[in-house]
Scaffold this active site. Structure first.
Site, short mmCIF file in Angstrom:
data_model
loop_
_atom_site.label_atom_id
_atom_site.label_comp_id
_atom_site.label_asym_id
_atom_site.label_seq_id
_atom_site.Cartn_x
_atom_site.Cartn_y
_atom_site.Cartn_z
N GLU A 94 12.46 9.88 39.50
CA GLU A 94 11.82 8.86 38.66
C GLU A 94 12.58 7.56 39.08
O GLU A 94 13.63 7.31 39.24
CB GLU A 94 12.01 9.00 37.21
CG GLU A 94 11.53 10.38 36.65
CD GLU A 94 12.14 10.40 35.22
OE1 GLU A 94 11.67 11.31 34.58
OE2 GLU A 94 12.89 9.65 34.62
N CYS A 107 15.45 0.38 37.78
CA CYS A 107 16.35 1.45 37.64
C CYS A 107 16.23 2.43 38.56
O CYS A 107 15.07 2.92 38.64
CB CYS A 107 16.40 1.98 36.30
SG CYS A 107 17.61 3.43 35.91
N CYS A 114 20.80 16.72 37.94
CA CYS A 114 21.99 16.13 37.74
C CYS A 114 23.16 17.41 37.29
O CYS A 114 22.69 17.86 36.38
CB CYS A 114 22.35 14.82 36.79
SG CYS A 114 24.05 14.45 36.82
N CYS A 118 25.11 16.27 31.06
CA CYS A 118 25.20 15.66 29.41
C CYS A 118 23.97 16.20 28.62
O CYS A 118 22.86 16.14 29.19
CB CYS A 118 25.17 14.23 29.79
SG CYS A 118 26.37 13.65 30.90
N CYS A 121 20.97 13.91 27.86
CA CYS A 121 19.76 13.51 28.72
C CYS A 121 19.02 14.39 29.28
O CYS A 121 19.45 15.47 29.70
CB CYS A 121 21.06 12.99 29.80
SG CYS A 121 20.52 12.61 31.30
N CYS A 335 16.13 8.18 31.31
CA CYS A 335 16.21 9.04 32.61
C CYS A 335 15.88 10.57 32.46
O CYS A 335 16.31 11.14 31.46
CB CYS A 335 17.44 8.66 33.40
SG CYS A 335 18.79 9.97 33.26
S1 SF4 Z 1 23.50 11.01 31.80
FE1 SF4 Z 1 22.01 12.49 33.01
S2 SF4 Z 1 22.14 11.61 34.85
FE2 SF4 Z 1 24.02 10.42 34.12
S3 SF4 Z 1 25.67 11.65 34.30
FE3 SF4 Z 1 24.95 12.76 32.34
S4 SF4 Z 1 23.49 14.18 33.01
FE4 SF4 Z 1 23.80 13.21 34.78
#
Ligand code: SF4
Length: 346
Positions: A94, A107, A114, A118, A121, A335
């Site tokens: 994206e 962005c 990832c 997190c 997210c 995101c």
């Molecule tokens: S916020 Fe999302 S994209 Fe950013 S480091 Fe954490 S898991 Fe990865």
């Protein structure tokens, strides 16, 4: 049939070397570089100061466009537009276009998924697929500029993925975006945001990059960050803050902290006070970002009153505090959200 070369993502020197390999003069590399990165063309046919023969030769040997669009969503609430791109290996990634006054920010994503995971997210919960190449990172911007007929003023590496886990490709992409013959985006308008990778923050400082650095803090204690930003278990706050101090001292620049405000998790008066204690001796500013809640994850946005209360305490701080409202709340602009939505529906 020989595989076509991917020239998007090459620096000018690398492009000159490649041109020499296919029997062309170095000045041709300069022309192609400008067409590709400054004029956003997406086919060799549009490179009008090259001979027809050379354009055909390039089309036979090199790839210029690295993806197609899966989905493009325009917000009705603000002017943001979200793109979901399909990559050559059928992965998706994206990018978001955001407009405010004369500032046009794009962005960019740096990975598919990832590994930091997190929990707040959407990208983090989808798992890790792969890193993006330099060309795939840059092409997100070039595609959007060409599609909308605009020129971005600001770039943020805050899309899918942890930029510092794809350090070399991200730094190279930022350098091309900054280059005079390329998009020529000022280094101070290119922000790389990390969840807190200590060795890379130190390396970034030592290499003397002029791009801006941001750290997603999202908590004021190790236990909060262990939960919300799991890389903290490897690089706890003491190490992170030491690396940040090292960066600000070496670069003589301030650092930006991003603080996603989550209802009932990190939005209390104690959190605000701890934040002031933590950051008072650091040359920094902080962006408070009310969480953009969504149907896939259990976290909630703070109420307006809670946000006001939190800011009331924080405004006593000696550093600058800004509030950044999430853009494109109606188009899953945070995101990873569009990716998750799309893949769940497919
Ligand atoms: S916020 Fe999302 S994209 Fe950013 S480091 Fe954490 S898991 Fe990865």
């Amino acid at each position: 049939m020989t595989e076509k070369a991917t020239i998007k993502g090459l620096t000018l020197n690398e492009l000159e070397t490649w041109m020499a390999k296919i029997g062309e003069k170095p000045f041709r590399a300069r022309q192609v570089y400008q067409w590709m990165y400054k004029k956003n063309v997406r086919s060799f046919d549009e490179m009008l100061n090259l001979s027809k023969g050379l354009r055909e030769k390039l089309a036979d040997t090199a790839l210029l466009s690295l993806f197609t669009v899966y989905e493009k969503l325009e917000s009705k609430l603000d002017k943001s537009i979200k793109y979901l791109f399909r990559l050559a290996d059928d992965q998706a990634v994206e990018a978001v276009y955001m407009e405010e006054d004369k500032r046009i920010t794009v962005c960019l994503s740096t990975m598919v998924g990832c590994p930091i995971a997190c929990p707040y997210c959407a990208t983090g919960v989808m798992g890790f697929k792969r890193k993006l190449s330099t060309g795939e990172i840059i092409d997100q911007l070039l595609f959007i500029q060409s599609d909308l007929g605009i020129k971005a003023t600001n770039i943020v590496f805050m899309g899918m993925g942890e930029p510092f886990l794809n350090y070399d490709n991200v730094i190279k992409a930022a350098s091309i975006l900054n280059s005079e013959l390329g998009p020529e985006i000022a280094a101070r308008r290119i922000t790389i945001s990390t969840a807190g990778l200590v060795p890379e923050i130190r390396c970034f400082a030592e290499e003397g990059h002029r791009f801006k650095l941001a750290v997603s803090l999202n908590g004021t204690t190790d236990s909060q960050r262990d939960e919300m930003v799991p890389i903290n278990r490897k690089y706890p706050m003491r190490d992170l803050m030491a690396a940040v101090q090292y960066y600000t001292k070496l670069s003589r620049r301030h650092i930006t902290f991003e603080y996603i405000l989550i209802d009932g998790f990190n939005d209390s008066e104690q959190d605000a006070k701890r934040l002031i204690n933590l950051l008072t001796n650091i040359s920094c500013k902080i962006n408070v970002i009310p969480y953009n809640e969504n149907e896939f994850l259990p976290y909630k946005s703070p109420s307006e009153q809670k946000l006001i209360n939190f800011l009331k305490y924080l405004y006593r701080a000696p550093f600058t505090v800004t509030v950044r409202r999430s853009k494109g709340q109606d188009i899953a602009a945070a995101c990873g959200q569009l990716y998750v939505q799309n893949r769940q529906g497919s």
